[in-house]
Design an enzyme around this catalytic site. Structure first.
Site, PDB file in Angstrom:
ATOM      1  N   TYR A  60      12.437 -21.546  10.051  1.00  0.00           N
ATOM      2  CA  TYR A  60      11.398 -20.547  10.321  1.00  0.00           C
ATOM      3  C   TYR A  60      10.129 -21.180  10.884  1.00  0.00           C
ATOM      4  CZ  TYR A  60      13.249 -16.256   8.230  1.00  0.00           C
ATOM      5  OH  TYR A  60      13.952 -15.109   7.977  1.00  0.00           O
TER       6      TYR A  60
ATOM      7  N   ASP B 115      16.953 -15.643   3.259  1.00  0.00           N
ATOM      8  CA  ASP B 115      16.693 -14.380   3.954  1.00  0.00           C
ATOM      9  C   ASP B 115      17.968 -13.551   3.998  1.00  0.00           C
ATOM     10  OD1 ASP B 115      15.365 -12.472   5.649  1.00  0.00           O
ATOM     11  OD2 ASP B 115      16.397 -13.375   7.364  1.00  0.00           O
TER      12      ASP B 115
HETATM   13  C1  IPM Z   1      12.089 -10.833   4.842  1.00  0.00           C
HETATM   14  C2  IPM Z   1      12.056 -10.363   6.271  1.00  0.00           C
HETATM   15  C3  IPM Z   1      11.191 -11.334   7.061  1.00  0.00           C
HETATM   16  C4  IPM Z   1      11.837 -12.701   6.995  1.00  0.00           C
HETATM   17  C5  IPM Z   1      10.931 -10.917   8.513  1.00  0.00           C
HETATM   18  C6  IPM Z   1      10.371  -9.516   8.610  1.00  0.00           C
HETATM   19  C7  IPM Z   1      10.034 -11.900   9.230  1.00  0.00           C
HETATM   20  O1  IPM Z   1      13.340 -10.261   6.781  1.00  0.00           O
HETATM   21  O2  IPM Z   1      11.025 -10.878   4.211  1.00  0.00           O
HETATM   22  O3  IPM Z   1      13.179 -11.139   4.352  1.00  0.00           O
HETATM   23  O4  IPM Z   1      12.719 -13.010   7.797  1.00  0.00           O
HETATM   24  O5  IPM Z   1      11.454 -13.484   6.123  1.00  0.00           O
HETATM   25 MG    MG Z   2      14.863 -10.575   5.345  1.00  0.00          MG
END
Ligand code: IPM
Ligand code: MG
Length: 354
Positions: free
Chosen positions: A138, A245
């Site tokens: 990320y 995620d």
């Molecule tokens: C989550 C969401 C987020 C992530 C997105 C909206 C950036 O999917 O909080 O799981 O990928 O972390």
């Molecule tokens: Mg998510």
């Protein structure tokens, strides 16, 4: 207790409004709660041309805790990446150093039939996913889309973790396991990815400090399968940002609806941002049909993890159990014979149950 309230986009404002009703009730009963609002995500872009306006970050840094609704709307998908709502979320996580994301997947017995899995597979499920939130692919550099010499485009993201990042999230998982069933399953892809080979080594080292906790390891593909095959084998699952995620969305569906699941994102001092695990659901925004319980339960988590107020946690948690037992259901968890309830009516029902 100074709380920054960031409703965000889509259903964010309506679900946050219900959680604020709960906070107002606790305040009326004597808790010293202060709330201040600020825009984030698409709302931040509309207000200040930035999905995380400086004033919003500052307010959040100064607050003891942050209550967030959700961010994102299709209408922003064509903006440059830096101005999209999701960037606001990622930047506030990073800006507040919220490296530990706790995502419980708990099945309420009355909702077993709302799950797409057989009741016997999910009944009694009580799993805590501990997701690392400020590292991994990320945030890893280098990243971007560039053009190669032959004119072809290439996309690059970098998966990386250093030891200390792995150790501190591991510690959170082991500490939580000590208060639960003392089992940690660390999820990696150590058979292919060096980053997660290191992840596994560090988890093994750390486990020596927690002799009472049983540590196991699982490759992420197998973990994805085991979650739908036999989810009750897990107590605490700890994993990196991208795997967490994906697996946390998967785990949420075991419980019938992602609309029930809260989350906490904590820094090293238990300051936290609390938000539902689900997204902004722009398709149902403004219709008063969203499920506010995940947001209300996120407020409960706020009392437990940031304010160390187990009594208020239990009070909110019991109120939610009571409205579920009484048959109130928003559309996402409604089944034949239960009472279809709007978002705002669900908020009111929880407040009465308080
Ligand atoms: C989550 C969401 C987020 C992530 C997105 C909206 C950036 O999917 O909080 O799981 O990928 O972390
Ligand atoms: Mg998510």
């Amino acid at each position: 207790m100074k709380i920054a309230v960031l409703p965000g986009d889509g259903i964010g404002p309506e679900i946050v409004a219900q959680a604020v009703k709960v906070l107002d009730r606790l305040k009326a009963d004597g808790l010293k709660i202060e709330m201040e609002y600020a825009p984030i995500g698409g709302a931040g872009y509309e207000a200040a041309g930035d999905p995380l306006p400086e004033a919003t970050l500052k307010l959040s840094q100064e607050a003891d805790a942050v209550l967030l609704g959700a961010v994102g709307d299709w209408k922003y998908d064509t903006l440059p990446r830096d101005q999209r709502p999701e960037r606001g979320l990622l930047r506030i996580r990073k800006g507040l150093n919220l490296f530990a994301n706790l995502r419980p997947a708990l099945l309420y017995p009355e909702l077993a039939s709302a799950s797409t899995l057989k009741p016997e597979v999910v009944s009694g499920l009580d799993l805590m996913i501990v997701r690392e939130l400020t590292g991994d692919i990320y945030f890893g550099q280098p990243r971007g889309i560039s053009t190669l010499e032959n004119g072809e485009r290439e996309g690059i993201n970098t998966m990386r973790y250093n030891e200390s990042e792995i150790r501190r999230i591991g510690r959170v998982a082991f500490d939580i396991a000590m208060k639960r069933n003392k089992k940690v399953c660390s999820v990696d892809k150590a058979n292919v990815l060096e980053t997660t080979e290191l992840w596994r080594q560090v988890m093994i080292e750390l486990a020596k400090e927690y002799p009472e906790v049983e540590l196991s390891h699982m490759y992420v593909d197998n973990a994805a399968m085991q979650l739908v095959r036999a989810p009750k084998q897990f107590d605490v699952m700890v994993t990196g940002n991208i795997f967490g995620d994906i697996l946390s969305d998967e785990a949420s569906m075991l419980t019938g609806s992602i609309g029930m699941l809260p989350s906490a994102s904590l820094d090293a001092n238990n300051k936290g941002m609390y938000e539902p695990s689900h997204g902004s659901a722009p398709d149902i925004a403004g219709k008063d049909v969203a499920n506010p319980l995940a947001t209300i339960l996120s407020v409960a988590m706020m009392f437990k993890y940031t304010f160390n107020d187990e009594a208020s946690f239990n009070r909110i948690d019991n109120a939610v159990k009571k409205v579920i037992a009484a048959g109130y259901r928003t559309a996402d968890i409604w089944t034949e014979g239960t009472q279809k309830t709007s978002c705002s009516a669900m908020g009111d029902a929880v407040v009465s149950a308080l």
